[in-house]
Design a protein around this motif. Sequence first.
Motif, PDB file in Angstrom:
ATOM      1  N   UNK A  97       0.862  -1.188   0.000  1.00  0.00           N
ATOM      2  CA  UNK A  97       0.000   0.000   0.000  1.00  0.00           C
ATOM      3  C   UNK A  97       0.893   1.230   0.000  1.00  0.00           C
ATOM      4  N   UNK A  98       0.745   2.041  -1.041  1.00  0.00           N
ATOM      5  CA  UNK A  98       1.502   3.279  -1.165  1.00  0.00           C
ATOM      6  C   UNK A  98       0.582   4.447  -0.836  1.00  0.00           C
ATOM      7  N   UNK A  99       0.920   5.183   0.211  1.00  0.00           N
ATOM      8  CA  UNK A  99       0.189   6.393   0.563  1.00  0.00           C
ATOM      9  C   UNK A  99       0.915   7.588  -0.047  1.00  0.00           C
ATOM     10  N   UNK A 100       0.179   8.416  -0.796  1.00  0.00           N
ATOM     11  CA  UNK A 100       0.768   9.563  -1.485  1.00  0.00           C
ATOM     12  C   UNK A 100       0.079  10.832  -1.015  1.00  0.00           C
ATOM     13  N   UNK A 101       0.847  11.754  -0.459  1.00  0.00           N
ATOM     14  CA  UNK A 101       0.284  13.052  -0.122  1.00  0.00           C
ATOM     15  C   UNK A 101      -0.078  13.819  -1.385  1.00  0.00           C
ATOM     16  N   UNK A 102      -1.217  14.510  -1.372  1.00  0.00           N
ATOM     17  CA  UNK A 102      -1.696  15.227  -2.556  1.00  0.00           C
ATOM     18  C   UNK A 102      -1.906  16.711  -2.251  1.00  0.00           C
ATOM     19  N   UNK A 103      -2.066  17.484  -3.309  1.00  0.00           N
ATOM     20  CA  UNK A 103      -2.350  18.916  -3.166  1.00  0.00           C
ATOM     21  C   UNK A 103      -3.721  19.108  -2.509  1.00  0.00           C
ATOM     22  N   UNK A 104      -3.965  20.261  -1.913  1.00  0.00           N
ATOM     23  CA  UNK A 104      -5.296  20.523  -1.354  1.00  0.00           C
ATOM     24  C   UNK A 104      -6.378  20.423  -2.431  1.00  0.00           C
ATOM     25  N   UNK A 105      -7.564  20.019  -2.023  1.00  0.00           N
ATOM     26  CA  UNK A 105      -8.672  19.843  -2.970  1.00  0.00           C
ATOM     27  C   UNK A 105      -8.955  21.152  -3.721  1.00  0.00           C
ATOM     28  N   UNK A 106      -8.865  22.285  -3.044  1.00  0.00           N
ATOM     29  CA  UNK A 106      -9.176  23.567  -3.679  1.00  0.00           C
ATOM     30  C   UNK A 106      -8.173  23.959  -4.768  1.00  0.00           C
ATOM     31  N   UNK A 107      -7.015  23.302  -4.778  1.00  0.00           N
ATOM     32  CA  UNK A 107      -5.980  23.637  -5.765  1.00  0.00           C
ATOM     33  C   UNK A 107      -6.029  22.758  -7.011  1.00  0.00           C
ATOM     34  N   UNK A 108      -6.957  21.851  -7.082  1.00  0.00           N
ATOM     35  CA  UNK A 108      -7.006  20.904  -8.198  1.00  0.00           C
ATOM     36  C   UNK A 108      -7.282  21.610  -9.523  1.00  0.00           C
ATOM     37  N   UNK A 109      -6.711  21.048 -10.566  1.00  0.00           N
ATOM     38  CA  UNK A 109      -6.933  21.493 -11.951  1.00  0.00           C
ATOM     39  C   UNK A 109      -6.506  22.944 -12.178  1.00  0.00           C
TER      40      UNK A 109
END
Length: 550
Positions: A97-109
């Motif tokens: 299982x690879x956990x990946x930190x992501x950008x904030x939801x508001x910053x998507x696209x």
Amino acid sequence: MDNAIHGGQAIVDSLQLHGVSRAYVVPGESYLSVLDGLYNTEIQTVVCRHEAACTYMADAHGKFTGTPGIAMVTRGPGAAQAYTGVHTAWQDGVPLILFVGLIPVSDRNRESFQEFDLNQWFSSQCKRVLILDEVSRASEIVAKAFHAALEGRPGPVVVGLPEDIIRQEFHGQLHPVIPVAEGGVDDDRLNSILNALSNAAKPLVFAGGQNWTAEASKQLTQFAEANHLPVIHDWRASDRVAFDSPANAGYLGYGRSDECAALIEAADVLLTLGTVLGDVASDGYRLRQSFEKPNYIVNLDTSLRGHSGSVTEHIVASPISFIKALSRASLPSSESRNAWFKHCHQQQRKDCDLSKKESESVGAGQLYADMTQVIREVAALLPADAVYSFGAGNHCLWAQRYLPTHTFPSQLSTRNGAMGYSLPAGIVAALESPERLSVVVTGDGEFMMNEAELSTSIRYQAPVLIILMDNQQFGTIRQHQEANYPDRVSGTQLHNPDFAALANAFGAHGIRVDNDRDIKMSVAEAMQVVTKERKSVLLHVITDPGKLVP
């Protein structure tokens, strides 16, 4: 839960609920909440130096324990560098299982810093991609990731953790563990296989894949020996039946002997346990491809992904459950099967016999050290429960063929040819079973892809014995080059450091061996340091660039 915690803590608490004892991480600001959750926990946080090594360690953990290895990396570049470990686990069928930190939801696209599409990047090389978009589902996501990684054919799962979501308060309950089915064997199907084996003059078991335990390995060995049933191993899976067991018929795949290839062609019944007859084991879809030859397959994967050749019957069960049922039965005695049994083991003994291998070093061993002699001296001093790890390259042929596997698990390697795997995997073995000797066999090209993890070995007191074959080239590619473009060496040569000095700089113990006279003394010194002083040792073996295979 009475007291509110943040989503990162809920992730960590759920990992603990699933029995996780160790997580391999390269830190990033995108998942600080999870790192905070790990602050006061029983889970050991192993900080790695590169994301590829981090996921290799998680893969090795999955192979060694049968439970999902946990890796954590940051978004964008971190996830990209972790991809090779995910691909390794995908092709090897390993729970990870690879956990990946992501950008904030508001910053998507918005083409924000390190933004990427987790689904598009990983969906073709893992069983599921899960993204946490509601903090209330944090624990549920972990439970589903574990179930997906373990059910059917095991494999990697990638979990995305937006940094703003995991900072939010979590008020829910921890999701319980989701049970994983082991499959089953009904009496009719078991009797069908037993009848086929009983009536065969040349039956053969082909063993490999995941879903094995030490007990299943022991039960298979006992059944095979008692009923004169030879077992041939899949590539990089030579620890299902003990090295010196009379039931051991060798292995298939790269570096296999012609005699082993002949065995699987000659077998009148093939029983495949836990794996499939894929590309490498079948020599590029050439061995045992006739649809007239009966193949019974025991595998939890209902799709039999990667299999080639006929399928006479498919039993959807793990090796664990099938072998447990098989071990309660017996086969009638057969003179033809007895003779075949002895023949198969004789081929294996001949292939792995070190006693008649003479030094082929230039100048009677004055310029180089002979790798075969090094392995012979190492093998003579090894404890019976030693664990071996190796990645990809010609140096692996010495480890695969000659290092004795007496118990399961004792061989950690990759089936997708990933380089840089050997040292990270060896560290995992040393961490998980500190009472066993972890032996890393590597090459100059392979080692330099993750040599920084030597510092991880030192920091976490995970001593390994590293046997480094230095021929100043990418030997496997050189071998292919000579076969296709003779005498036109191009793009395969290397310039190497003094690896023994490099090991010393990391805090390990480096020993340089550049002639045959010093091999015995150097190996004895290495074994003394790694076993008595509990210190990592690197044996830097200078070998003849012209000698590419044992």
